[in-house]
Scaffold this active site. Structure first.
Site, PDB file in Angstrom:
ATOM      1  N   ALA A  11       0.820  -1.358  -0.010  1.00  0.00           N
ATOM      2  CA  ALA A  11       0.039   0.111  -0.062  1.00  0.00           C
ATOM      3  C   ALA A  11       0.888   1.454   0.005  1.00  0.00           C
ATOM      4  O   ALA A  11       0.162   2.236   0.490  1.00  0.00           O
ATOM      5  CB  ALA A  11      -0.982   0.025   1.216  1.00  0.00           C
ATOM      6  N   ALA A  12       1.952   1.128  -0.445  1.00  0.00           N
ATOM      7  CA  ALA A  12       3.091   2.429  -0.644  1.00  0.00           C
ATOM      8  C   ALA A  12       2.981   3.134  -1.715  1.00  0.00           C
ATOM      9  O   ALA A  12       3.444   4.404  -1.762  1.00  0.00           O
ATOM     10  CB  ALA A  12       4.550   1.607  -0.390  1.00  0.00           C
ATOM     11  N   GLY A  13       2.333   2.766  -2.883  1.00  0.00           N
ATOM     12  CA  GLY A  13       2.374   3.449  -3.887  1.00  0.00           C
ATOM     13  C   GLY A  13       1.429   4.533  -3.896  1.00  0.00           C
ATOM     14  O   GLY A  13       0.683   4.792  -3.201  1.00  0.00           O
ATOM     15  N   ARG A  17      -2.409   7.124 -11.350  1.00  0.00           N
ATOM     16  CA  ARG A  17      -3.554   7.154 -12.315  1.00  0.00           C
ATOM     17  C   ARG A  17      -4.971   7.795 -11.913  1.00  0.00           C
ATOM     18  O   ARG A  17      -5.660   7.948 -12.414  1.00  0.00           O
ATOM     19  CB  ARG A  17      -3.724   5.839 -12.923  1.00  0.00           C
ATOM     20  N   GLY A  82       9.045   0.056  -6.235  1.00  0.00           N
ATOM     21  CA  GLY A  82       8.505  -1.102  -7.034  1.00  0.00           C
ATOM     22  C   GLY A  82       7.945  -2.108  -6.027  1.00  0.00           C
ATOM     23  O   GLY A  82       8.472  -1.892  -4.815  1.00  0.00           O
ATOM     24  N   GLU A 160       5.142  -7.130 -17.591  1.00  0.00           N
ATOM     25  CA  GLU A 160       4.498  -5.742 -17.309  1.00  0.00           C
ATOM     26  C   GLU A 160       3.806  -5.436 -18.736  1.00  0.00           C
ATOM     27  O   GLU A 160       4.705  -5.519 -19.757  1.00  0.00           O
ATOM     28  CB  GLU A 160       5.229  -4.902 -16.602  1.00  0.00           C
ATOM     29  N   ASN A 233      -6.825   1.088 -10.594  1.00  0.00           N
ATOM     30  CA  ASN A 233      -5.710   1.993 -11.046  1.00  0.00           C
ATOM     31  C   ASN A 233      -6.357   3.329 -11.184  1.00  0.00           C
ATOM     32  O   ASN A 233      -5.511   4.394 -11.110  1.00  0.00           O
ATOM     33  CB  ASN A 233      -4.894   1.509 -12.217  1.00  0.00           C
ATOM     34  N   TYR A 392     -30.152  28.954  19.436  1.00  0.00           N
ATOM     35  CA  TYR A 392     -28.907  29.555  19.330  1.00  0.00           C
ATOM     36  C   TYR A 392     -29.048  30.910  19.544  1.00  0.00           C
ATOM     37  O   TYR A 392     -29.682  31.607  19.022  1.00  0.00           O
ATOM     38  CB  TYR A 392     -28.338  29.363  17.944  1.00  0.00           C
TER      39      TYR A 392
HETATM   40  C1  UD1 Z   1       1.003  -4.914 -10.428  1.00  0.00           C
HETATM   41  C2  UD1 Z   1       1.932  -6.112 -10.879  1.00  0.00           C
HETATM   42  C3  UD1 Z   1       1.103  -6.687 -12.262  1.00  0.00           C
HETATM   43  C4  UD1 Z   1      -0.324  -7.194 -11.975  1.00  0.00           C
HETATM   44  C5  UD1 Z   1      -0.916  -5.974 -11.273  1.00  0.00           C
HETATM   45  C6  UD1 Z   1      -2.197  -6.680 -10.583  1.00  0.00           C
HETATM   46  C7  UD1 Z   1       3.947  -5.687 -10.582  1.00  0.00           C
HETATM   47  C8  UD1 Z   1       5.620  -5.180 -11.079  1.00  0.00           C
HETATM   48  N1  UD1 Z   1       3.459  -5.563 -11.366  1.00  0.00           N
HETATM   49  O1  UD1 Z   1       1.096  -4.031 -11.507  1.00  0.00           O
HETATM   50  O2  UD1 Z   1       1.908  -7.973 -12.794  1.00  0.00           O
HETATM   51  O3  UD1 Z   1      -0.883  -7.628 -12.999  1.00  0.00           O
HETATM   52  O4  UD1 Z   1      -0.451  -5.397  -9.807  1.00  0.00           O
HETATM   53  O5  UD1 Z   1      -3.333  -5.693 -10.077  1.00  0.00           O
HETATM   54  O6  UD1 Z   1       4.248  -6.146  -9.329  1.00  0.00           O
HETATM   55  N2  UD1 Z   1       3.252  -0.774  -4.339  1.00  0.00           N
HETATM   56  C9  UD1 Z   1       4.049  -0.569  -3.060  1.00  0.00           C
HETATM   57  N3  UD1 Z   1       5.341   0.034  -3.512  1.00  0.00           N
HETATM   58  C10 UD1 Z   1       5.825   0.405  -4.629  1.00  0.00           C
HETATM   59  C11 UD1 Z   1       4.926   0.324  -5.682  1.00  0.00           C
HETATM   60  C12 UD1 Z   1       3.608  -0.294  -5.535  1.00  0.00           C
HETATM   61  O7  UD1 Z   1       3.557  -0.758  -2.005  1.00  0.00           O
HETATM   62  O8  UD1 Z   1       6.728   0.753  -4.664  1.00  0.00           O
HETATM   63  C13 UD1 Z   1       1.852  -0.977  -4.244  1.00  0.00           C
HETATM   64  C14 UD1 Z   1       0.752  -0.334  -4.539  1.00  0.00           C
HETATM   65  O9  UD1 Z   1       0.283   0.825  -3.516  1.00  0.00           O
HETATM   66  C15 UD1 Z   1      -0.394  -1.056  -4.986  1.00  0.00           C
HETATM   67  C16 UD1 Z   1       0.457  -2.303  -5.525  1.00  0.00           C
HETATM   68  O10 UD1 Z   1       1.566  -2.419  -4.751  1.00  0.00           O
HETATM   69  O11 UD1 Z   1      -1.191  -1.362  -4.020  1.00  0.00           O
HETATM   70  C17 UD1 Z   1       0.453  -2.579  -6.857  1.00  0.00           C
HETATM   71  O12 UD1 Z   1       1.113  -1.427  -7.526  1.00  0.00           O
HETATM   72  P1  UD1 Z   1       0.826  -0.932  -8.717  1.00  0.00           P
HETATM   73  O13 UD1 Z   1       1.584   0.196  -9.116  1.00  0.00           O
HETATM   74  O14 UD1 Z   1      -0.759  -0.596  -8.844  1.00  0.00           O
HETATM   75  O15 UD1 Z   1       1.176  -2.300  -9.870  1.00  0.00           O
HETATM   76  P2  UD1 Z   1       0.602  -2.576 -11.173  1.00  0.00           P
HETATM   77  O16 UD1 Z   1       1.034  -1.610 -12.207  1.00  0.00           O
HETATM   78  O17 UD1 Z   1      -1.056  -2.496 -11.143  1.00  0.00           O
HETATM   79 CA    CA Z   2      -2.505  -2.011  -9.576  1.00  0.00          CA
END
Ligand code: UD1
Ligand code: CA
Length: 475
Positions: A11-13, A17, A82, A160, A233, A392
């Site tokens: 949940a760090a992302g 989008r 990542g 990906e 997303n 009031y």
């Molecule tokens: C990711 C997968 C993809 C898969 C998809 C499914 C990878 C490289 N790709 O892509 O193969 O089909 O999920 O939904 O894993 N997050 C972190 N730290 C980070 C980046 C992301 O905690 O540095 C978390 C985000 O908050 C999110 C989850 O990981 O909850 C997925 O990240 P997101 O960037 O949405 O990955 P996708 O591009 O959807």
């Molecule tokens: Ca995703």
């Protein structure tokens, strides 16, 4: 309890989008943040460890989750981007001797069901795999990582969308972002993951091809219900997921004996609690922890937030928050119940009435065009049309107290603090600034005059007169 299991929720992302000030995983569907759904499902597995990896707006995310999920441990991701890095910091925070399985979930995949996860873990353990991933076949796989298999059908790697060749992009089996790994192998192969890809990130998915390269078993479980792997997303997908979740919740209550006339315009939050023989009419929102007792009829065009609706109550075209509606009571149409409204059994709040912090006793009625705020109202009271509590004075809020069986005339203004004794009456248009003794008639056409004993003398035999003499003889 699932033995030897640690769960890591990503949940760090930022969720670029979403184009939002709010972190993606905190956007709600069904009255709960996306990641809240993931945590709720994860909690049901009763794992030894639940870790949530945070970074973007980490304080906001932690604050939104700590109260409801006290068992979760928050792990901070560093500058390396990542999903691979996210899992790495989380696994480093587990006890060094943890050698069980690690279930990785994404904070943006909210519709997963616990049965799917149980099947994934069971399959992984039975196959003695180093990793097992959840996949799905989608008509439109755009945006997801694709699962690439060899001629024998064995999973080779995940690519990906941004790194895929045209042939790879044409594959419709997608990676759901949900995996079980054996912890020791996960530690080993994560340490070999680089950032050499289109996004310059440490991909968790790279572990799969590294495991395969080392002749380790990688299994894939195909989800039968594709909605459950839905990753959010952007806001189009947010609304789609909200709709799927709502359909599930509505069907669940229909099977429990609730009549929902129009599922398409009925929205019920995950935390709400309904009962058999409740009827929900179209365009109704049952939100947060609202509880509805058997036989109640709610709607059409009604929003209830954290409300309690009693047995056989009727609530039509109403907006209510933190209100309690007693058994057999009727509310609406066009009523606005604000926090602290408590309507007694068989009471009534009618058309164009607003209430707030108001206790309205059993069988009491506020039928038309009133504002009732900061008031305590006894039983069997009837407030005449357009009775207003003036609570009031520009500085402070004051209370109005109304005894049993009081009837106010139309257009009465009760200037608080003020008390009307049991059985008292007010004349039409009265502006009541002084307390009215039990059984008195208050008029303010001229300066207010209290006609003591008026009700007992002129309305003998009525409930009001009886109540008045009860109160008067008690004094
Ligand atoms: C990711 C997968 C993809 C898969 C998809 C499914 C990878 C490289 N790709 O892509 O193969 O089909 O999920 O939904 O894993 N997050 C972190 N730290 C980070 C980046 C992301 O905690 O540095 C978390 C985000 O908050 C999110 C989850 O990981 O909850 C997925 O990240 P997101 O960037 O949405 O990955 P996708 O591009 O959807
Ligand atoms: Ca995703």
């Amino acid at each position: 309890m699932t033995a030897n299991l640690a769960i890591i929720i990503l949940a760090a992302g930022q969720g670029t989008r979403m184009k939002s000030r709010i972190p993606k995983v905190l956007h709600p569907i069904g009255g709960r943040p996306l990641v809240g759904h993931v945590l709720t499902t994860a909690a049901r597995l009763e794992a030894q460890h639940i870790e949530v990896v945070v970074r973007h707006e980490r304080d906001q995310v932690v604050a939104a989750l700590t109260k409801d999920y006290p068992g979760a441990v928050f792990i901070d991701q560093d500058d390396v981007p990542g999903t691979g890095r996210a899992v790495q910091v989380a696994i480093d925070a587990l006890p060094a001797d943890f050698d069980g399985d690690v279930l990785v979930l994404s904070g943006d995949v909210p519709l997963l069901e616990v049965e799917t996860l149980r099947r994934l873990i069971d399959g992984h353990r039975t196959a003695a795999a180093a990793a097992t991933l959840l996949s799905a076949r989608l008509e439109d796989p755009t945006g997801y990582g694709r699962v690439i298999r060899d001629a024998a059908g064995t999973v080779q790697r995940i690519v990906e969308q941004k790194d895929a060749s045209a042939d790879e992009a044409a594959v419709t089996e997608i990676n759901a972002g949900v995996y079980v790994f054996r912890a020791p192998e996960l530690r080993t192969y994560l340490s070999r993951v680089g950032q050499d890809n289109a996004q310059g990130e440490m991909y968790l998915t790279t572990v799969i091809e590294l495991l395969r390269g080392a002749e380790q078993t990688v299994a894939a479980e195909l989800a039968d219900d594709t909605a459950s792997t839905f990753g959010i997303n952007d806001r189009v997908q947010l609304a789609e997921a909200g709709r799927v979740l709502n359909d599930r919740i509505v069907r669940r209550w229909q099977r429990e004996g609730v009549t929902v006339i129009d599922p398409a315009t009925t929205w019920i939050d995950d935390d709400a609690n309904l009962s058999p023989d409740v009827t929900i009419l179209p365009n109704t929102h049952i939100l947060r922890a609202t509880v509805i007792a058997p036989g109640a009829i709610v709607g059409p065009d009604t929003t209830l937030v954290d409300c309690e609706v009693g047995e056989n109550a009727i609530v039509r075209r109403t907006d209510a928050t933190l209100a309690v509606i007693g058994a057999g009571a009727t509310v609406g149409p066009f009523s606005f119940l604000r926090p602290g409204t408590v309507l007694g059994a068989n009471g009534k709040i009618g058309a164009y009435v607003e209430t707030k912090n108001a206790e309205i006793g059993e069988g009491s009625k506020v039928p038309h065009l009133s504002y009732v705020g900061d008031a305590t109202i006894g039983r069997g009271v009837n407030l005449g049309a357009s009775t207003i509590t003036a609570n009031y004075d520009d500085v402070n809020k004051h209370r109005t107290e109304i005894g049993d069986e009081v009837h106010t005339g139309s257009h009465t203004v009760l200037v608080a603090p003020v008390r009307l004794g049991a059985g008292a009456k007010t004349a039409a248009g009265a502006v009541v600034r002084k307390d009215v003794p039990a059984g008195a008639l208050a008029m303010s056409v001229a300066p207010q005059r209290n006609i003591e004993g008026w009700v007992e003398k002129n309305r003998a035999g009525t409930g009001a007169a009886d109540a008045a003499s009860r109160e008067n003889s008690a004094e």
